[in-house]
Design a protein around this motif. Structure first.
Motif, PDB file in Angstrom:
ATOM      1  N   LYS A 182       7.224 113.735  99.765  1.00  0.00           N
ATOM      2  CA  LYS A 182       8.033 114.647  98.973  1.00  0.00           C
ATOM      3  C   LYS A 182       8.219 115.947  99.745  1.00  0.00           C
ATOM      4  CE  LYS A 182       7.733 117.290  94.638  1.00  0.00           C
ATOM      5  NZ  LYS A 182       6.949 117.478  93.392  1.00  0.00           N
ATOM      6  N   VAL A 183       9.472 116.293 100.030  1.00  0.00           N
ATOM      7  CA  VAL A 183       9.770 117.569 100.681  1.00  0.00           C
ATOM      8  C   VAL A 183       9.863 118.652  99.615  1.00  0.00           C
ATOM      9  CG1 VAL A 183      11.415 118.819 102.125  1.00  0.00           C
ATOM     10  CG2 VAL A 183      10.967 116.390 102.558  1.00  0.00           C
ATOM     11  N   ASP A 184      10.596 118.370  98.573  1.00  0.00           N
ATOM     12  CA  ASP A 184      10.642 119.191  97.360  1.00  0.00           C
ATOM     13  C   ASP A 184      11.059 118.276  96.220  1.00  0.00           C
ATOM     14  OD1 ASP A 184      13.547 119.038  97.317  1.00  0.00           O
ATOM     15  OD2 ASP A 184      13.601 120.669  98.784  1.00  0.00           O
ATOM     16  N   ASP A 185      11.264 118.816  95.029  1.00  0.00           N
ATOM     17  CA  ASP A 185      11.542 117.975  93.867  1.00  0.00           C
ATOM     18  C   ASP A 185      12.757 117.082  94.035  1.00  0.00           C
ATOM     19  OD1 ASP A 185       9.369 118.698  92.426  1.00  0.00           O
ATOM     20  OD2 ASP A 185      10.416 120.044  91.040  1.00  0.00           O
ATOM     21  N   SER A 186      13.701 117.488  94.866  1.00  0.00           N
ATOM     22  CA  SER A 186      14.941 116.717  95.011  1.00  0.00           C
ATOM     23  C   SER A 186      15.157 116.177  96.425  1.00  0.00           C
ATOM     24  CB  SER A 186      16.150 117.565  94.599  1.00  0.00           C
ATOM     25  OG  SER A 186      16.228 118.751  95.374  1.00  0.00           O
ATOM     26  N   THR A 187      14.079 116.132  97.224  1.00  0.00           N
ATOM     27  CA  THR A 187      14.201 115.653  98.610  1.00  0.00           C
ATOM     28  C   THR A 187      12.992 114.791  98.972  1.00  0.00           C
ATOM     29  OG1 THR A 187      15.250 117.777  99.148  1.00  0.00           O
ATOM     30  CG2 THR A 187      14.698 116.336 100.989  1.00  0.00           C
ATOM     31  N   VAL A 188      13.277 113.635  99.573  1.00  0.00           N
ATOM     32  CA  VAL A 188      12.220 112.714 100.013  1.00  0.00           C
ATOM     33  C   VAL A 188      12.495 112.309 101.450  1.00  0.00           C
ATOM     34  CG1 VAL A 188      11.087 110.491  99.640  1.00  0.00           C
ATOM     35  CG2 VAL A 188      11.854 111.828  97.685  1.00  0.00           C
ATOM     36  N   LYS A 189      11.429 112.245 102.262  1.00  0.00           N
ATOM     37  CA  LYS A 189      11.569 111.865 103.672  1.00  0.00           C
ATOM     38  C   LYS A 189      10.764 110.588 103.939  1.00  0.00           C
ATOM     39  CE  LYS A 189      10.817 113.584 108.399  1.00  0.00           C
ATOM     40  NZ  LYS A 189      10.296 114.711 109.201  1.00  0.00           N
ATOM     41  N   PHE A 190      11.425 109.610 104.555  1.00  0.00           N
ATOM     42  CA  PHE A 190      10.784 108.369 104.991  1.00  0.00           C
ATOM     43  C   PHE A 190      10.594 108.433 106.502  1.00  0.00           C
ATOM     44  CE2 PHE A 190      12.490 107.307 100.966  1.00  0.00           C
ATOM     45  CZ  PHE A 190      11.899 106.151 100.498  1.00  0.00           C
ATOM     46  N   SER A 191       9.388 108.158 106.982  1.00  0.00           N
ATOM     47  CA  SER A 191       9.098 108.139 108.415  1.00  0.00           C
ATOM     48  C   SER A 191       8.797 106.712 108.849  1.00  0.00           C
ATOM     49  CB  SER A 191       7.908 109.043 108.739  1.00  0.00           C
ATOM     50  OG  SER A 191       8.190 110.379 108.374  1.00  0.00           O
ATOM     51  N   LEU A 192       9.439 106.271 109.941  1.00  0.00           N
ATOM     52  CA  LEU A 192       9.297 104.917 110.464  1.00  0.00           C
ATOM     53  C   LEU A 192       8.699 104.962 111.863  1.00  0.00           C
ATOM     54  CD1 LEU A 192      11.482 104.692 108.186  1.00  0.00           C
ATOM     55  CD2 LEU A 192      12.617 102.988 109.581  1.00  0.00           C
ATOM     56  N   PRO A 193       7.938 103.949 112.266  1.00  0.00           N
ATOM     57  CA  PRO A 193       7.370 103.917 113.615  1.00  0.00           C
ATOM     58  C   PRO A 193       8.372 103.441 114.665  1.00  0.00           C
ATOM     59  CG  PRO A 193       6.671 101.998 112.399  1.00  0.00           C
ATOM     60  CD  PRO A 193       7.469 102.833 111.439  1.00  0.00           C
ATOM     61  N   ARG A 194       9.487 102.845 114.229  1.00  0.00           N
ATOM     62  CA  ARG A 194      10.503 102.309 115.136  1.00  0.00           C
ATOM     63  C   ARG A 194      11.835 102.285 114.409  1.00  0.00           C
ATOM     64  NH1 ARG A 194      11.272  97.481 112.737  1.00  0.00           N
ATOM     65  NH2 ARG A 194       9.471  96.458 111.755  1.00  0.00           N
ATOM     66  N   ARG A 195      12.878 102.093 115.161  1.00  0.00           N
ATOM     67  CA  ARG A 195      14.199 101.942 114.546  1.00  0.00           C
ATOM     68  C   ARG A 195      14.236 100.676 113.693  1.00  0.00           C
ATOM     69  NH1 ARG A 195      18.642 104.841 116.369  1.00  0.00           N
ATOM     70  NH2 ARG A 195      18.307 106.158 118.212  1.00  0.00           N
TER      71      ARG A 195
END
Length: 531
Positions: A152-165
């Motif tokens: 959660k970045v803020d209430d209206s933003t979410v970030k997904f992190s991947l190890p590869r494309r």
């Protein structure tokens, strides 16, 4: 169990009591019962129709009738230059369902997205072990390894992190297993010790609000008046469960349902001739197949699998079950309309003498009995399961193999196939996102072999490496070459008999409007109404 047709007066009385005398319900005759209402635990299309297409939404969705990814609970997103992070900006003002058992105190936000993915990803999440079957689609798709973090970045933003494309990532999270749940409702259930209600009393943001389920009879929903894409025109949606194709057609003609899913192909001409009915149709992204359990005695020998393949008359099977022009004989595990289909591969000619020789080489005794699991009722990839099973039984008898046909209810068959109890199982798959990976990874990957979704229990490390490499490629031409190579390995090892790629049909009353037949074979009724 077949649901007996209701008399019109009784039906009217029941509907009036349930939804009010002025309501105009949409009744859809469907072919099987949902496995449950916690979508993350299940993979079947019938459950998806009853759950993910009615109760839930995803961050992104598909434009109706297409495989084009469009905004849904996220109204925009950015992808980093290296392809390793996806940042989603969430739609504001989205309401979760208000029901007798849950009253939301806040709107949808980032906490709900994080909960929905971390529950499946994190073994230490308080809800991770609440699923008795794990999270089969999430696991089969390799998401345990794909997602490094969902934050959660803020209430209206979410970030997904991947190890590869991951080339199909956006299309993947438009699929049912990525449905977004209410973290607030989950916390309420956990505190009350009622975790089972997540699967029995669902809450989402979707176009319809769950009311009740009468097992093997019907599922009832009411329109969501606060749906962020607009209240559905149908005041109520009723999924009437009728396993038998003929029963669904009879109920449609009697106007006891206004839509009948998956009519038999040979019934289509008569339906089209009825002035009160019409048919929606298209070439769907499907494959029907016979998975051979590569961990069982004799089936572990590729010579036996090859023998069964060349003994079976696939062309006769396809013509008998689907009729000419309604399906094509399959060669590969996905249809030729998708990226990387290997057109150089062909089915070997039917050869009973060679089949007998292969079985003898492999040491299979004359008259050996293999089990074949198949379902009762019929669906788009197998409209007449018993006929197909009997045709295979007759063909294999010609090469000295006996086939013990075990007919069972859909959910029971899936459970036993996932446990690996079968020698052969008659199955089918409909693509969920228009990407070839969606056929190969959920059904043929090594991870899927572990959790049982890969009914062949086949794990080929070279095949797996090609899938992994293809998912990491952005260039479609590079991906296509890798998928072509993977299909060569598939055909060499023969874990399946690929049977057919089918045409899909939906029958309905003439006064039904706003229904979009989908190449993904999903059925969404958010814009459908009875005029």
């Amino acid at each position: 169990m077949k649901m007996l047709p209701l008399r019109a007066a009784v039906a009217a009385a029941l509907l009036s009591a349930a939804i009010g005398v002025s309501a105009k319900p949409l009744v859809v005759c469907t072919e099987a019962s949902p496995e449950g209402f916690d979508m993350a635990q299940y993979t079947t299309a019938v459950t998806g129709d009853a759950v993910s297409e009615t109760i839930f939404n995803r961050l992104v969705g598909f434009k109706p009738g297409t495989t084009q990814v469009i905004p849904s609970l996220a109204d925009s997103w950015e992808i980093s230059d290296d392809g390793l992070s996806y940042t989603f900006h969430l739609r504001k003002g989205v309401k979760f369902h208000t029901t007798e058992y849950f009253k939301p105190s806040r709107d949808f936000n980032a906490d709900d997205v994080v909960w929905s993915f971390q529950r499946q990803l994190d073994p230490n999440h308080p809800w991770h072990k609440q699923s008795s079957v794990g999270f089969p689609y999430f696991e089969s798709m390799g998401f345990k390894e794909l997602l490094k973090n969902v934050e959660k970045v803020d209430d209206s933003t979410v970030k997904f992190s991947l190890p590869r494309r991951e080339a199909p990532f956006l299309a993947d999270i438009a699929m049912a297993f990525s449905s977004i749940y209410s973290a607030e409702y989950a916390d309420q259930l956990l505190k009350a010790g009622k975790q089972g209600d997540l699967n029995n009393k669902p809450v989402g943001t979707g176009p319809f609000i769950f009311q009740r389920y009468a097992k093997d009879a019907q599922v009832r929903f009411k329109a969501n008046p606060e749906y962020f894409l607009g209240k559905p025109p149908a005041e109520a949606l009723i999924l009437a469960i009728a396993v038998d194709n003929n029963v669904r057609q009879q109920k449609l003609k009697a106007n006891e349902c206004q839509i009948a899913l998956y009519p038999k192909p040979d019934d289509i001409p008569s339906i089209k001739q009825d002035p009160n009915l019409k048919v929606a149709e298209l070439d769907a992204m499907t494959v029907s197949y016979m998975a051979m359990n590569t961990q069982h005695k004799y089936m572990s020998d590729v010579r036996v699998r090859k023998a069964i393949d060349i003994a079976f008359d696939k062309e006769a099977y396809v013509n008998a079950l689907f009729g000419k022009g309604n399906a094509t004989v399959a060669v590969n595990p996905y249809p030729p309309t998708l990226l990387g289909y290997n057109h150089d591969l062909k089915n070997p000619p039917r050869d009973l003498d060679k089949a007998r020789a292969l079985l003898k080489e492999a040491g299979v005794p004359e008259g050996y009995v293999f089990t074949l699991f198949t379902r009762n009722g019929g669906g788009p990839t197998n409209p007449n399961p018993m006929l197909g099973a009997q045709m295979m039984q007759a063909d294999l008898a010609k090469v000295g193999i006996k086939l013990d046909i075990r007919v069972m209810e859909w959910g029971e068959m899936l459970k036993r196939a996932k446990n690996g109890e079968h020698d052969i199982v008659s199955a089918g798959w409909a693509g969920d996102n228009g990407d070839p990976d969606n056929f190969l990874t959920p059904m043929l990957s090594c991870e899927a072999a572990k959790n049982g979704e890969n009914y062949a229990r086949w794990c080929n490390e070279k095949f797996q490496a090609l899938l992994d490499e293809a998912r990491a490629k952005v260039d479609p031409a590079e991906r296509a070459k890798l998928y072509e190579q993977a299909q060569v390995l598939f055909n060499q090892d023969q874990p399946w008999i690929s049977m057919a790629h089918t045409r899909m049909f939906t029958a309905m009353r003439n006064n039904v409007e706003g229904y979009h037949i989908s190449p993904l074979t999903t059925n969404n009724f958010a814009t459908t109404q009875v005029k």
